[in-house]
Structures are given as structure tokens and as C-alpha cells.
Design a protein around this motif. Sequence first.
Motif: not given
Length: 355
Positions: A68, A72, A75-76, A187
Motif C-alpha cells: 500500500k 501510494h 502515485k503521489v 497495488y
Amino acid sequence: MATLSEAYTETPLHLQHIIPIDFDSVKEVPESHSWPRSGDESPRRILSLDGDHFSLPAIDLDSPDAIKMVGHACKVMGIFQVTNHGIPSSLLREVESQAWQFFSLPAIAKVRAVRSPGGATGYGVARMTPFFNKFMWHEGFTMMGSPLEHAREVWPHGYGKFCEAMEDYQDKMKALSERLLAMILKYLGISEHDIDWPRLRSNPCSALQLNSYPQCPDPGQVMGLAPHTDTFFLTILHQKDSAHGLQFHREGRGWVPVFPMDGALVVNVGDMLHIMSNAMFPSVVHRVITNEKRHRLSMGYFYGPPMDFRVGPIHRLMQTSGQEVAARFRSITVKDYVQMKAKNLDKALSMIRIR
Ligand SMILES: C=C1C[C@]23C[C@@]1(O)CC[C@H]2[C@@]12CCC[C@@](C)(C(=O)O1)[C@H]2[C@@H]3C(=O)O
Ligand SMILES: O=C(O)CCC(=O)C(=O)O
Ligand SMILES: [Fe+2]
């Protein structure tokens, strides 16, 4: 099947300057290496750190939440650090020491390992150099598998330890890259049925690049490595001790420094993961600035799909909750993308963008 080195032989010859200056012999920054002092691209331009200490997330790969957190971070930010990565610190020290021995040689000895025109491996300036009108304060040594061919030119009777360390490092980095990619696909909810996973892993394109940024009499004037994105899926970077210099670009914040963290490796998303994730993961723009007192070393491992693999947005990702999401890139073979990048650098992504 074509190899990564073969893809580069088609790079136009006029795009090739190869031999770095002899940094040991320069007392002040020559005009050829002096970058503009102002503007967004100036080496001086960084995030104001006062009251705004930013530290890149460090993810423990053994944590139950690792998938996770990795997803994440992709992605960010498109960049993060990992601990408990399984690369022995003794190997990191050995690779640093071998890299250091190489870059400490006199210029005339390093040139024996020079990258040949059209070649992909060996000693030289960064491949992207011809896209900029100033040279970088940098020298590199690129390997794709065994560095034997170059190492024996440099040390005819003592290349064994260098080769052993570099080969062992590449093997372990490959395993770590596979582990990270598997976590990222998990993910994204991608299974082995959605992607030809065995073929993806069968003959990956990979390279190890040793980077040296000698200390500089005026760091505000020079660029260690100019802003760029990396081409492949992901890059795993090891920075030798505490000499910092890596910065990544964040919309609205400017250049953010990545301070080395003992025992952690930096991972960044490259163009191919950006394409496959249909732009969900940003291919992070980064650069390197230099130090006045410290000679900085880093080692980047680049990991991507096989040369004949077609990269494009993963179909499965475009069918979320029954809705069709439009593909933002056309698909392209790795070989064609590598050549496109070699000719167009940062324009390559937009050349395959559909919307
Ligand atoms: C596999 C590779 C990625 C790379 C080109 C190379 O053949 C080996 C060096 C890599 C590097 C490091 C500095 C920045 C960069 C853009 C460059 O000029 O050489 C990257 C290349 C890349 O990711 O495209
Ligand atoms: O030296 C660094 O910190 C970054 C190197 C890099 O960006 C690269 O090799 O592509
Ligand atoms: Fe890079």
C-alpha cells in the motif's frame, strides 16, 4: 532479439560528446560548464528549506503495509526511499569502494574505458549531454551486465574485484526491482493474467550507472546532472554517505532535495511505469547539484521490460468499476521508445501521448 546497446547505435553521431573534462585539473569553472545563474533551471534555485523540512517517505519493505505504501508513494510523488531492501550493506560498501577507485584514477586511465561512439557502456558524460548547451559537472560509467570488456582495459591484471562487485550488485538489484515491480502491480490490482508477467521478467533491459560529481569551486554555477526523467520502469539509487545533491521537482514547490538516509535506497518511477499506469504514476523529474567540499558518488540501477516488449497503458487499468477510461498513450516497443528518447529526450513522452 535486439539488445539495449544495439538500440543506442542508432543515436545520431552528432548527438555524441563523450569524454568528460579532467575535473582534477580545473581550478575555476570553465565557460563550457557555467549554467545560467537565474531562472527556474538555475542550479541555485531550490525549495526554501526554512521551516519547511521535507523528508521523502522511507518504506520498510518488510512491513505488512509495504504494498500500500509503495503504491501510494508511486502515485503521489513518483519517488520514495526503501529500507529492509535486502541489499547487504557490505556489498554497498564494496561497490562504493570500487567506484571510488575507478573515478579516482587519472583522466588518462579512465579514458581507456571510454564508451565507444554509438555504444552504451563504459566511461563518459551522461548520454543526455548533447541536449543541453552546457556540460554537466559529472562523469559516469555505465554497465549492462559484466563490465569485463572495459575493466580489463583499465586494470589489465586486477579487474576481478571490480567485476565481481558490479555483477553481484546488478544481480541483487535485479531481484529487488522485480520485487518492487510485483508490489506495484499488486497495488494496481494487476494479475499475471492481465500482463505477460513471465515474458516481462524473462529478459529485462537493465543498466547500472556509476555517477561521480567532483567537488566544484562554485557549485551555484554548475549542474551535476540536468533535469530529466528516467526511461525505464524504475530506478534504484544508492547515494554514497551524506553528500547530498539529488533533487526532484514538485509542482508548486520547486526543487526538493533528497537527503541521503543511512541504509535506505531511493526508488523513482520512470517513463515506462508512467505509460503503463496510464499516467497514474508520475515519471519524476529530477536533477543533481554539486558540493563545494564533497566529491559525491551515486549508483543508479535502471530496470525495464525486454526490448521487444510493447509498453502501453495496461488494459485492465482502463476498466475501473465498469467504466472505460481512455488510454493516454499509444503503445510502443521498448526499443522504439529508447530510440525516441535518445533523439528527443523530454519530448519523447509527449510524442506518444494521445490525450
Ligand atoms: C539504461 C540507461 C538509462 C540512462 C541511459 C542508460 O543507457 C544508462 C544511463 C542512464 C542515464 C543516467 C543519467 C540520466 C539519463 C537520462 C542519461 O543520460 O543516462 C539516464 C538514461 C535514461 O534513463 O534514459
Ligand atoms: O546521482 C543522483 O543522485 C541521481 C542520478 C540520476 O538521476 C541518474 O543516474 O539517472
Ligand atoms: Fe535519473
